[in-house]
Design a protein around this motif. Sequence first.
Motif, PDB file in Angstrom:
ATOM      1  N   TRP A 169       0.863  -1.190   0.000  1.00  0.00           N
ATOM      2  CA  TRP A 169       0.000   0.000   0.000  1.00  0.00           C
ATOM      3  C   TRP A 169       0.890   1.227   0.000  1.00  0.00           C
ATOM      4  O   TRP A 169       2.121   1.068  -0.019  1.00  0.00           O
ATOM      5  CB  TRP A 169      -0.931  -0.030   1.235  1.00  0.00           C
ATOM      6  CG  TRP A 169      -2.266   0.561   0.908  1.00  0.00           C
ATOM      7  CD1 TRP A 169      -2.676   1.847   1.128  1.00  0.00           C
ATOM      8  CD2 TRP A 169      -3.359  -0.101   0.254  1.00  0.00           C
ATOM      9  NE1 TRP A 169      -3.962   2.016   0.653  1.00  0.00           N
ATOM     10  CE2 TRP A 169      -4.393   0.844   0.118  1.00  0.00           C
ATOM     11  CE3 TRP A 169      -3.553  -1.391  -0.225  1.00  0.00           C
ATOM     12  CZ2 TRP A 169      -5.614   0.535  -0.481  1.00  0.00           C
ATOM     13  CZ3 TRP A 169      -4.761  -1.704  -0.814  1.00  0.00           C
ATOM     14  CH2 TRP A 169      -5.782  -0.741  -0.942  1.00  0.00           C
ATOM     15  N   ASP A 170       0.294   2.428   0.017  1.00  0.00           N
ATOM     16  CA  ASP A 170       1.184   3.593  -0.068  1.00  0.00           C
ATOM     17  C   ASP A 170       1.842   3.927   1.269  1.00  0.00           C
ATOM     18  O   ASP A 170       2.475   4.955   1.426  1.00  0.00           O
ATOM     19  CB  ASP A 170       0.491   4.813  -0.716  1.00  0.00           C
ATOM     20  CG  ASP A 170      -0.742   5.288   0.010  1.00  0.00           C
ATOM     21  OD1 ASP A 170      -1.047   4.763   1.097  1.00  0.00           O
ATOM     22  OD2 ASP A 170      -1.427   6.203  -0.508  1.00  0.00           O
ATOM     23  N   TRP A 171       1.701   3.041   2.248  1.00  0.00           N
ATOM     24  CA  TRP A 171       2.453   3.095   3.500  1.00  0.00           C
ATOM     25  C   TRP A 171       2.969   1.705   3.863  1.00  0.00           C
ATOM     26  O   TRP A 171       3.551   1.514   4.925  1.00  0.00           O
ATOM     27  CB  TRP A 171       1.583   3.604   4.659  1.00  0.00           C
ATOM     28  CG  TRP A 171       0.174   3.076   4.555  1.00  0.00           C
ATOM     29  CD1 TRP A 171      -0.904   3.756   4.073  1.00  0.00           C
ATOM     30  CD2 TRP A 171      -0.300   1.750   4.853  1.00  0.00           C
ATOM     31  NE1 TRP A 171      -2.021   2.941   4.063  1.00  0.00           N
ATOM     32  CE2 TRP A 171      -1.687   1.704   4.539  1.00  0.00           C
ATOM     33  CE3 TRP A 171       0.301   0.597   5.357  1.00  0.00           C
ATOM     34  CZ2 TRP A 171      -2.468   0.562   4.710  1.00  0.00           C
ATOM     35  CZ3 TRP A 171      -0.481  -0.552   5.523  1.00  0.00           C
ATOM     36  CH2 TRP A 171      -1.854  -0.555   5.204  1.00  0.00           C
TER      37      TRP A 171
ATOM     38  N   TRP B  17      -9.963   0.590   8.981  1.00  0.00           N
ATOM     39  CA  TRP B  17      -9.987   0.884   7.548  1.00  0.00           C
ATOM     40  C   TRP B  17     -10.115  -0.404   6.720  1.00  0.00           C
ATOM     41  O   TRP B  17      -9.559  -1.445   7.073  1.00  0.00           O
ATOM     42  CB  TRP B  17      -8.701   1.638   7.243  1.00  0.00           C
ATOM     43  CG  TRP B  17      -8.295   1.765   5.820  1.00  0.00           C
ATOM     44  CD1 TRP B  17      -8.794   2.620   4.895  1.00  0.00           C
ATOM     45  CD2 TRP B  17      -7.253   1.026   5.166  1.00  0.00           C
ATOM     46  NE1 TRP B  17      -8.127   2.464   3.700  1.00  0.00           N
ATOM     47  CE2 TRP B  17      -7.187   1.492   3.846  1.00  0.00           C
ATOM     48  CE3 TRP B  17      -6.377   0.018   5.571  1.00  0.00           C
ATOM     49  CZ2 TRP B  17      -6.270   0.984   2.917  1.00  0.00           C
ATOM     50  CZ3 TRP B  17      -5.472  -0.495   4.661  1.00  0.00           C
ATOM     51  CH2 TRP B  17      -5.427  -0.009   3.340  1.00  0.00           C
TER      52      TRP B  17
ATOM     53  N   ASN C  51     -13.799   1.107   1.815  1.00  0.00           N
ATOM     54  CA  ASN C  51     -13.016   2.335   1.741  1.00  0.00           C
ATOM     55  C   ASN C  51     -12.822   2.743   0.281  1.00  0.00           C
ATOM     56  O   ASN C  51     -12.232   1.993  -0.511  1.00  0.00           O
ATOM     57  CB  ASN C  51     -11.635   2.134   2.374  1.00  0.00           C
ATOM     58  CG  ASN C  51     -10.740   3.343   2.149  1.00  0.00           C
ATOM     59  OD1 ASN C  51     -10.927   4.381   2.768  1.00  0.00           O
ATOM     60  ND2 ASN C  51      -9.783   3.234   1.228  1.00  0.00           N
ATOM     61  N   GLU C  52     -13.352   3.903  -0.050  1.00  0.00           N
ATOM     62  CA  GLU C  52     -13.075   4.556  -1.333  1.00  0.00           C
ATOM     63  C   GLU C  52     -13.262   3.673  -2.563  1.00  0.00           C
ATOM     64  O   GLU C  52     -12.444   3.696  -3.471  1.00  0.00           O
ATOM     65  CB  GLU C  52     -11.649   5.133  -1.326  1.00  0.00           C
ATOM     66  CG  GLU C  52     -11.472   6.245  -0.322  1.00  0.00           C
ATOM     67  CD  GLU C  52     -10.095   6.883  -0.355  1.00  0.00           C
ATOM     68  OE1 GLU C  52      -9.220   6.392  -1.070  1.00  0.00           O
ATOM     69  OE2 GLU C  52      -9.907   7.887   0.354  1.00  0.00           O
TER      70      GLU C  52
ATOM     71  N   HIS D 200      -2.436  15.057  -1.124  1.00  0.00           N
ATOM     72  CA  HIS D 200      -2.343  14.559  -2.500  1.00  0.00           C
ATOM     73  C   HIS D 200      -2.494  15.695  -3.519  1.00  0.00           C
ATOM     74  O   HIS D 200      -1.996  15.596  -4.628  1.00  0.00           O
ATOM     75  CB  HIS D 200      -3.386  13.469  -2.756  1.00  0.00           C
ATOM     76  CG  HIS D 200      -3.056  12.165  -2.054  1.00  0.00           C
ATOM     77  ND1 HIS D 200      -1.894  11.473  -2.276  1.00  0.00           N
ATOM     78  CD2 HIS D 200      -3.740  11.447  -1.121  1.00  0.00           C
ATOM     79  CE1 HIS D 200      -1.862  10.377  -1.529  1.00  0.00           C
ATOM     80  NE2 HIS D 200      -2.972  10.341  -0.811  1.00  0.00           N
TER      81      HIS D 200
ATOM     82  N   GLU E 248     -11.125  11.023   6.809  1.00  0.00           N
ATOM     83  CA  GLU E 248      -9.735  10.880   6.359  1.00  0.00           C
ATOM     84  C   GLU E 248      -9.187  12.208   5.893  1.00  0.00           C
ATOM     85  O   GLU E 248      -9.843  12.903   5.099  1.00  0.00           O
ATOM     86  CB  GLU E 248      -9.627   9.930   5.157  1.00  0.00           C
ATOM     87  CG  GLU E 248      -9.495   8.493   5.482  1.00  0.00           C
ATOM     88  CD  GLU E 248      -9.148   7.663   4.236  1.00  0.00           C
ATOM     89  OE1 GLU E 248      -8.576   8.212   3.277  1.00  0.00           O
ATOM     90  OE2 GLU E 248      -9.465   6.473   4.246  1.00  0.00           O
TER      91      GLU E 248
HETATM   92  C1  BMA Z   1      -6.648   7.072   1.912  1.00  0.00           C
HETATM   93  C2  BMA Z   1      -6.683   5.673   2.443  1.00  0.00           C
HETATM   94  C3  BMA Z   1      -5.591   4.809   2.003  1.00  0.00           C
HETATM   95  C4  BMA Z   1      -4.306   5.547   1.780  1.00  0.00           C
HETATM   96  C5  BMA Z   1      -4.384   6.968   2.235  1.00  0.00           C
HETATM   97  C6  BMA Z   1      -3.163   7.764   1.922  1.00  0.00           C
HETATM   98  O1  BMA Z   1      -7.514   7.301   0.914  1.00  0.00           O
HETATM   99  O2  BMA Z   1      -7.936   5.117   2.240  1.00  0.00           O
HETATM  100  O3  BMA Z   1      -5.961   4.114   0.843  1.00  0.00           O
HETATM  101  O4  BMA Z   1      -3.276   4.898   2.378  1.00  0.00           O
HETATM  102  O5  BMA Z   1      -5.453   7.550   1.601  1.00  0.00           O
HETATM  103  O6  BMA Z   1      -2.975   7.917   0.552  1.00  0.00           O
END
Ligand code: BMA
Length: 852
Positions: A192-194, A362, A427-428, A502, A520
């Motif tokens: 994942w991005d972490w 999450w 989630n999303e 972002h 979030e």
């Molecule tokens: C959110 C989360 C994750 C992600 C985070 C940071 O949308 O739901 O998917 O790690 O952003 O980009």
Amino acid sequence: MRQAGEGRQEMTFAAAIPLLLAAAQIDLAGEWRLSGRDGAGTAIECPIAVPGDVHSALLAAKIIPDPYFGANEPNVLWVSRRDWTVSCEFDVPADFLASRSIVLRLDDVDTFATVRVNGGIVGRTCNRFRRWEFDVKRLLRPGRNVISGEFRCAWDVAEGEAAKSPREYPRYPNGMLASINHIRKPQCHGGWDWGMTQMTTGFCGETRLVATDDFRIDHIYSSQDFNGDFSRCDLTVFAEITEVDGSKAVVTNIFSIENPCLWWPNGMGRQDFHEVVLDVRGRKIPKRIGLRKIEMVSERDVDPATGMEGRSCFFRVNGRDMFARGANWIPCDAFENRQTPERYRDLLESARAANMNMIRIWGGGRYEKDAFYDICDELGLMVWHDFMFACANYPPGDFLDNVREEVVHQLKRLRDHASIALWCGDNECRATWRGSWPAVKDDPGHYHHAYLERIGLLRSLVARYDPARAFWPGSPCNGPDDDMTGDCEPSCGDFHYWGVWHGGLPFRSFGEVTPRFCSEFGFQSYPSRETCLSFCRPEEMSLDSSVFEHHQKDEGGNRRIHDTMRMYFREPAGFDGMLYLSQVQQALAIKTAVELWRSRKPACMGILYWQLDDSWPVASWSSIEYGGKWKHLHYHARRFFADVAVLPTENPWNARKYALAVANDGMADVTAELVVEPWLFDGKAPRDDAPKNQYLRRVITVPAGGVKRFGHRWGDKGFYAMRFADAENAWFSTSFRDCDLAPAKVAVARVRETLVAGRRKFEMDVCTDLPAFFVWLSAQGIRGEFSDNSFMLLPGRPRTVSFTPKTPGVSLEAFRSALRLTHLAENCTGRPSAVPPGGTASPGLATLGLDG
Ligand code: BMA
């Protein structure tokens, strides 16, 4: 192997009940054998702990290096690409075998195992989140027996499923396994991005033989009915049982409880439980229940401040509206074996200590172990619970049969926890059917349909198995009956705001939205030097080192941190200064958002930042580093999430309109003097030459659950210190980039040992000659937290701070020599850095005029 009755430390009260009722059990937990092949194809054999995962076993046997260290992750990837077999021998006494029914009960099987007993296949598993029960009586024999699990490589299964699928189901690019949405396993295992890519494998939960002659209890749950003023609760408790022939039955017990002691979220009251004794066909079963009513209030309304129409999103607990304050939870380790009740407790107690009352589990992670929810119940941490789907299109049809089993099991397992506030579809995922992938663009209708089919299934399962809880289609969404076809509006439902991280917008942009419930938003930072040294060598402590880059999984993340730093701060003093500034910057970002949104209560009624914890040592949005150390942000969270907070804000809709608010989310009115003092950065005392109306000294009462707002004018120089009751804060008229910070001399004096409520603490006084900011204390190598940290310190106002060690047996001497102190001015050079292309200097801190 352990026989029934020996007990396992982590077994919870709730989980223990069904086991008491089994005629007999054999717990197969213990040391098993692992076999497979290494990267070069050579045979491997070593011990493996069950419950436990293959990676942990190979690490313990020194067959793989630590994947968290250096750039080892790709070197151990082969482990995720192999089939593995785990097996063990165990004894079955003859009288156990005489039982009428014997099942093998498996939880948390990760993921695709063919399970054999004495060579005969008892079943196959295909979903990490289901419970498996296999009839094994016919295969067992008295004396020695053998059990094995042959695990197919989940990576191959995912790719195979995707290849077989008549359509592509695209997902947002996260990690290395594009098709992980085809299998029911934590989606973050693919990266994942972490998070790293680590596809764990193994029997990761209970492995137990359960024998019965009459019946066994599978689940106990209750329904609670309160009268209008909560002075009586009609409680119905259901025991779901499996008869010896495999059929199901429910036994009902009814109680009427007068003047119940209610369960409250943290900050709203105590976390009381009632103990009732059930009668299940003559057997007396104790059961602990938290009595409370949780409602999700989602109603059309108008924001009184802006006149904007919208739809509320907040929780009402026992008839009282709650402002949700908290953070998002991701799996707390990439290794299954390290996701222990102790780690849960450490992190969740840190959440409570930061005045949180809600955690969001999450959807890209896992349904956590029982201990997690027991601790949330105990600590008063409400749980916003996603179902485990994230950032992807998911296949419809047969795939959903497997999902149905998973969700029914999880609802039955978890529905009696007082802390769980709502079930959320995913989630999303809402926009994935409108994504720009060619397959989706060609036929969005199919993907929309698939999406609605999954959400419809989840909705119907919640209605059937947990009807008292709200179902929320997805995070984010506009409300419970959102058809999920349009965009998400901040003015409706819950919202994810990523414009700053972002989208690269300045911090002031947080104020351009008023989310009704922000579930979030986040900003990244680096871990502390100590944690960085756990994954890289001192000579690799540089942003150019590949190791450092490897521990940043969000593409462009390091650039975002640095570009932002150049806008808000002067050049960092060396690498350590940069690590420190990254954490200060993250704290400032999140603080800015929380203070703005809290001041807009009741339009906004919930704030959960991204993210509480890390699953390995990495640059991320977390407020607690891997290993448990609090970042600057976590100390700030304790202040900005406190019941009473002073909130200086800038209203971005009107450049000349700055405001000051005092929020009180506590249960009692607070009357105190609100004091605002202007200072200069190099000042030894509050300014006495500032215009009169820049001071404020006024006794005010802020009612319980209320917020008071003041128009206040800030001057264009220096900063303002403010306090109200126990709350303190500061407002800066210029950005740190534009001011010459004084070379303050901050000192620690009288470090001493104290005993507070039987707990050893180290206490110290901290003072300064000139204003100092983000004063940071650390105890190198000693786990524990300070009572306060990352604070502003003013001359003539020393502060007493204590440190509670979590490392046992630390002497005063050892603490003294481990203690370090620094502050903002020491971590920046005097040079303003070049503003990044397209950036603006000093965002958010313009000069002001006066009003009253
Ligand atoms: C959110 C989360 C994750 C992600 C985070 C940071 O949308 O739901 O998917 O790690 O952003 O980009």
